[in-house]
Design an enzyme around this catalytic site. Sequence first.
Site, PDB file in Angstrom:
ATOM      1  N   ASN A   1      -6.733  -5.354  -5.232  1.00  0.00           N
ATOM      2  CA  ASN A   1      -7.667  -4.680  -4.830  1.00  0.00           C
ATOM      3  C   ASN A   1      -7.455  -3.180  -4.465  1.00  0.00           C
ATOM      4  O   ASN A   1      -8.404  -2.530  -4.433  1.00  0.00           O
ATOM      5  CB  ASN A   1      -7.749  -5.043  -3.230  1.00  0.00           C
ATOM      6  CG  ASN A   1      -8.587  -4.297  -2.217  1.00  0.00           C
ATOM      7  OD1 ASN A   1      -9.498  -4.425  -1.854  1.00  0.00           O
ATOM      8  ND2 ASN A   1      -7.711  -3.282  -1.585  1.00  0.00           N
TER       9      ASN A   1
ATOM     10  N   TYR B   1     -15.549   6.144 -13.351  1.00  0.00           N
ATOM     11  CA  TYR B   1     -15.192   4.953 -12.341  1.00  0.00           C
ATOM     12  C   TYR B   1     -15.649   3.510 -13.053  1.00  0.00           C
ATOM     13  O   TYR B   1     -15.051   2.586 -12.989  1.00  0.00           O
ATOM     14  CB  TYR B   1     -15.639   5.253 -11.048  1.00  0.00           C
ATOM     15  CG  TYR B   1     -15.539   4.125  -9.850  1.00  0.00           C
ATOM     16  CD1 TYR B   1     -14.328   4.029  -9.355  1.00  0.00           C
ATOM     17  CD2 TYR B   1     -16.669   3.218  -9.553  1.00  0.00           C
ATOM     18  CE1 TYR B   1     -14.160   2.811  -8.382  1.00  0.00           C
ATOM     19  CE2 TYR B   1     -16.487   2.464  -8.571  1.00  0.00           C
ATOM     20  CZ  TYR B   1     -15.252   2.273  -8.119  1.00  0.00           C
ATOM     21  OH  TYR B   1     -15.242   1.139  -6.931  1.00  0.00           O
TER      22      TYR B   1
ATOM     23  N   LYS C   1     -14.066   0.021 -14.025  1.00  0.00           N
ATOM     24  CA  LYS C   1     -14.483  -1.196 -13.089  1.00  0.00           C
ATOM     25  C   LYS C   1     -14.745  -2.197 -14.347  1.00  0.00           C
ATOM     26  O   LYS C   1     -14.867  -3.536 -14.158  1.00  0.00           O
ATOM     27  CB  LYS C   1     -15.408  -1.002 -12.203  1.00  0.00           C
ATOM     28  CG  LYS C   1     -14.762  -0.335 -10.883  1.00  0.00           C
ATOM     29  CD  LYS C   1     -13.588  -1.132 -10.086  1.00  0.00           C
ATOM     30  CE  LYS C   1     -13.058  -0.422  -9.082  1.00  0.00           C
ATOM     31  NZ  LYS C   1     -11.930  -1.645  -8.427  1.00  0.00           N
TER      32      LYS C   1
ATOM     33  N   ASP D   1       3.444   1.293  -4.769  1.00  0.00           N
ATOM     34  CA  ASP D   1       2.246   2.330  -5.518  1.00  0.00           C
ATOM     35  C   ASP D   1       1.940   1.388  -6.889  1.00  0.00           C
ATOM     36  O   ASP D   1       2.719   1.231  -7.762  1.00  0.00           O
ATOM     37  CB  ASP D   1       3.009   3.563  -5.906  1.00  0.00           C
ATOM     38  CG  ASP D   1       2.216   4.461  -6.531  1.00  0.00           C
ATOM     39  OD1 ASP D   1       1.163   4.075  -7.456  1.00  0.00           O
ATOM     40  OD2 ASP D   1       2.751   5.678  -7.047  1.00  0.00           O
ATOM     41  N   VAL D   2       0.693   0.996  -7.077  1.00  0.00           N
ATOM     42  CA  VAL D   2       0.386   0.211  -7.955  1.00  0.00           C
ATOM     43  C   VAL D   2       0.666   0.700  -9.366  1.00  0.00           C
ATOM     44  O   VAL D   2       0.575  -0.168 -10.158  1.00  0.00           O
ATOM     45  CB  VAL D   2      -0.971  -0.500  -7.675  1.00  0.00           C
ATOM     46  CG1 VAL D   2      -1.248  -1.244  -6.577  1.00  0.00           C
ATOM     47  CG2 VAL D   2      -2.196   0.798  -7.800  1.00  0.00           C
TER      48      VAL D   2
ATOM     49  N   ASP E   1       0.820  -1.211   0.040  1.00  0.00           N
ATOM     50  CA  ASP E   1       0.036  -0.148   0.005  1.00  0.00           C
ATOM     51  C   ASP E   1       0.696   1.014  -0.004  1.00  0.00           C
ATOM     52  O   ASP E   1       2.043   1.175   0.353  1.00  0.00           O
ATOM     53  CB  ASP E   1      -1.035   0.009   1.201  1.00  0.00           C
ATOM     54  CG  ASP E   1      -2.241   0.723   1.045  1.00  0.00           C
ATOM     55  OD1 ASP E   1      -2.091   1.851   0.927  1.00  0.00           O
ATOM     56  OD2 ASP E   1      -3.095   0.005   0.929  1.00  0.00           O
TER      57      ASP E   1
HETATM   58  P1  NAD Z   1     -10.386   2.250   0.626  1.00  0.00           P
HETATM   59  O1  NAD Z   1     -10.073   3.525  -0.001  1.00  0.00           O
HETATM   60  O2  NAD Z   1     -10.844   2.090   1.870  1.00  0.00           O
HETATM   61  O3  NAD Z   1      -9.020   1.353   0.556  1.00  0.00           O
HETATM   62  C1  NAD Z   1      -8.231   1.415  -0.671  1.00  0.00           C
HETATM   63  C2  NAD Z   1      -6.486   1.258  -0.463  1.00  0.00           C
HETATM   64  O4  NAD Z   1      -6.047   1.239  -1.786  1.00  0.00           O
HETATM   65  C3  NAD Z   1      -6.119   2.273   0.459  1.00  0.00           C
HETATM   66  O5  NAD Z   1      -5.618   1.526   1.588  1.00  0.00           O
HETATM   67  C4  NAD Z   1      -5.368   2.973  -0.496  1.00  0.00           C
HETATM   68  O6  NAD Z   1      -4.156   3.572   0.312  1.00  0.00           O
HETATM   69  C5  NAD Z   1      -5.169   2.052  -1.251  1.00  0.00           C
HETATM   70  N1  NAD Z   1      -4.367   2.783  -2.589  1.00  0.00           N
HETATM   71  C6  NAD Z   1      -4.844   3.762  -3.413  1.00  0.00           C
HETATM   72  N2  NAD Z   1      -3.894   4.131  -4.366  1.00  0.00           N
HETATM   73  C7  NAD Z   1      -3.041   3.047  -4.205  1.00  0.00           C
HETATM   74  C8  NAD Z   1      -1.919   2.959  -5.114  1.00  0.00           C
HETATM   75  N3  NAD Z   1      -1.721   3.881  -6.066  1.00  0.00           N
HETATM   76  N4  NAD Z   1      -1.056   1.891  -4.911  1.00  0.00           N
HETATM   77  C9  NAD Z   1      -1.320   1.086  -3.742  1.00  0.00           C
HETATM   78  N5  NAD Z   1      -2.484   1.397  -2.969  1.00  0.00           N
HETATM   79  C10 NAD Z   1      -3.288   2.220  -3.146  1.00  0.00           C
HETATM   80  O7  NAD Z   1     -11.279   1.343  -0.601  1.00  0.00           O
HETATM   81  P2  NAD Z   1     -12.132   0.100  -0.447  1.00  0.00           P
HETATM   82  O8  NAD Z   1     -13.605   0.646  -0.147  1.00  0.00           O
HETATM   83  O9  NAD Z   1     -11.524  -0.701   0.752  1.00  0.00           O
HETATM   84  O10 NAD Z   1     -12.050  -0.483  -1.817  1.00  0.00           O
HETATM   85  C11 NAD Z   1     -11.001  -1.567  -2.211  1.00  0.00           C
HETATM   86  C12 NAD Z   1     -11.321  -1.960  -3.531  1.00  0.00           C
HETATM   87  O11 NAD Z   1     -12.635  -2.360  -3.627  1.00  0.00           O
HETATM   88  C13 NAD Z   1     -11.252  -0.839  -4.773  1.00  0.00           C
HETATM   89  O12 NAD Z   1     -10.664  -1.468  -5.911  1.00  0.00           O
HETATM   90  C14 NAD Z   1     -12.560  -0.339  -4.755  1.00  0.00           C
HETATM   91  O13 NAD Z   1     -12.716   0.329  -6.182  1.00  0.00           O
HETATM   92  C15 NAD Z   1     -13.553  -1.697  -4.657  1.00  0.00           C
HETATM   93  N6  NAD Z   1     -14.855  -1.380  -4.333  1.00  0.00           N
HETATM   94  C16 NAD Z   1     -15.215  -0.534  -3.298  1.00  0.00           C
HETATM   95  C17 NAD Z   1     -16.661  -0.440  -3.114  1.00  0.00           C
HETATM   96  C18 NAD Z   1     -17.080   0.605  -1.716  1.00  0.00           C
HETATM   97  O14 NAD Z   1     -18.335   1.017  -1.830  1.00  0.00           O
HETATM   98  N7  NAD Z   1     -16.297   0.748  -0.891  1.00  0.00           N
HETATM   99  C19 NAD Z   1     -17.490  -0.798  -3.841  1.00  0.00           C
HETATM  100  C20 NAD Z   1     -17.245  -1.522  -5.025  1.00  0.00           C
HETATM  101  C21 NAD Z   1     -16.027  -1.979  -5.176  1.00  0.00           C
END
Ligand code: NAD
Length: 267
Positions: free
Chosen positions: A90, A160, A164, A63-64, A37
Site C-alpha cells: 500500500n 505518478y 501506477k 522503509d519500502v 511504515d
Molecule cells: P497517505 O500519504 O495518506 O499514506 C501513505 C503511507 O505510506 C503513509 O503512512 C506514508 O508514511 C507511507 N510511506 C510513504 N513512503 C514510505 C516508505 N518509503 N516506506 C514505508 N512507508 C512509506 O496515502 P494514501 O492516500 O493512504 O495512499 C495509499 C496508497 O493508495 C498509495 O499507494 C497511493 O498511491 C494509493 N492511491 C491513493 C489515492 C488517493 O487519492 N489518496 C488514489 C489512488 C491511489
Amino acid sequence: MNRLDGKVAFLSGAARGIGGEAAKLMASVGAKVAIGDVLEERGRQTVKEIEAAGGQAMFVPLDVTQEASWTAAIDATVKKFGGLDILVNNAGIFVGKGVEDASMDEWHKLVAVNLTGVVLGTRIALPHLKTSGAKSAHGSAIVNLASVAGLVGSQLDPLYSLTKGGVTLFTKSTALEFGRKGYRIRVNSVHPGVIDTDMGQQTFAMRARALGTNDTEATRKTSLTMHPIGRLGVAEDIAKGIVFLASDDAGFMTGSGLVVDGGYTAQ
Ligand code: NAD
C-alpha cells in the site's frame, strides 16, 4: 462474509490513510495485522486504536525502498504472529507535476517507493505466502494499491501514472507467474479514484501549484467533478475493497483490478 479469522496480514504504509483504515478493518474481521511504515509515532497510534477496539496488531519500522528493512519487518511479523497469509503493498507517494516540471530526483523517489517497494515486498513475503497458500483452501493473497492513474491517462501527473501503470501490470504478471508455478497465491490490485487522505490533500495542493495558483479548494472541486457519484472517496471505501480481495470471498480472483473510483473511469 469477508472474514479473515486466524489470518496474518502485513500492510506497508499503514500508519495512516487507506492502509491505516484497511489495517483497522482487517483486525475487526479477525486478522492479526502488522503495520509497516516510516511514520513510527502515527503507526503506533494506529496499533493502539486497533488494540483498544479488541484487535491484534503490531508496528514494525519499514522503509519500502530498502531490502534489509523489508526482511527485518517480515521476519518480525512471522516471529510474532506465526506466519503470513496476506500482503498489502500500500505504501506510495504522489508527484503531481508534468514531465517538464518534475525533477529527476522526484522521479527516482517515485520509482523507489511506488515500484521498487512493491517488488521488494512481493519478493520478501513470497516464501511465507507460498507456505500459507499451500495450506489454505483459497490460497494466500497479495493486494497491490494501484490507482485510476494506472488505468487511464492523467495530464497532471504522468510520472505518478507511469508508476501506477507498472503496479497494474506487475499485479497481472505475478498472478500469472505464481499461478503457472503452482503457488497458491492470488494477486489483485485496487484502483482508487481520488481519496480524501493526506495524499488526497497533497494532490489538490500540487495540482493547484501546477496550474499556477494556490487555490486548493478549486482543484478539490475539479477533482470532485471527475467523480460522477458526487463525492470524493474516503479511506474506508478502499479498505472494504482491500479486505474483500484478501478474503476467501475473492477465492476465484487473481490478476484482477478492483476499480473503486466513484465512476471516474466510466467516462
Ligand atoms: P497517505 O500519504 O495518506 O499514506 C501513505 C503511507 O505510506 C503513509 O503512512 C506514508 O508514511 C507511507 N510511506 C510513504 N513512503 C514510505 C516508505 N518509503 N516506506 C514505508 N512507508 C512509506 O496515502 P494514501 O492516500 O493512504 O495512499 C495509499 C496508497 O493508495 C498509495 O499507494 C497511493 O498511491 C494509493 N492511491 C491513493 C489515492 C488517493 O487519492 N489518496 C488514489 C489512488 C491511489
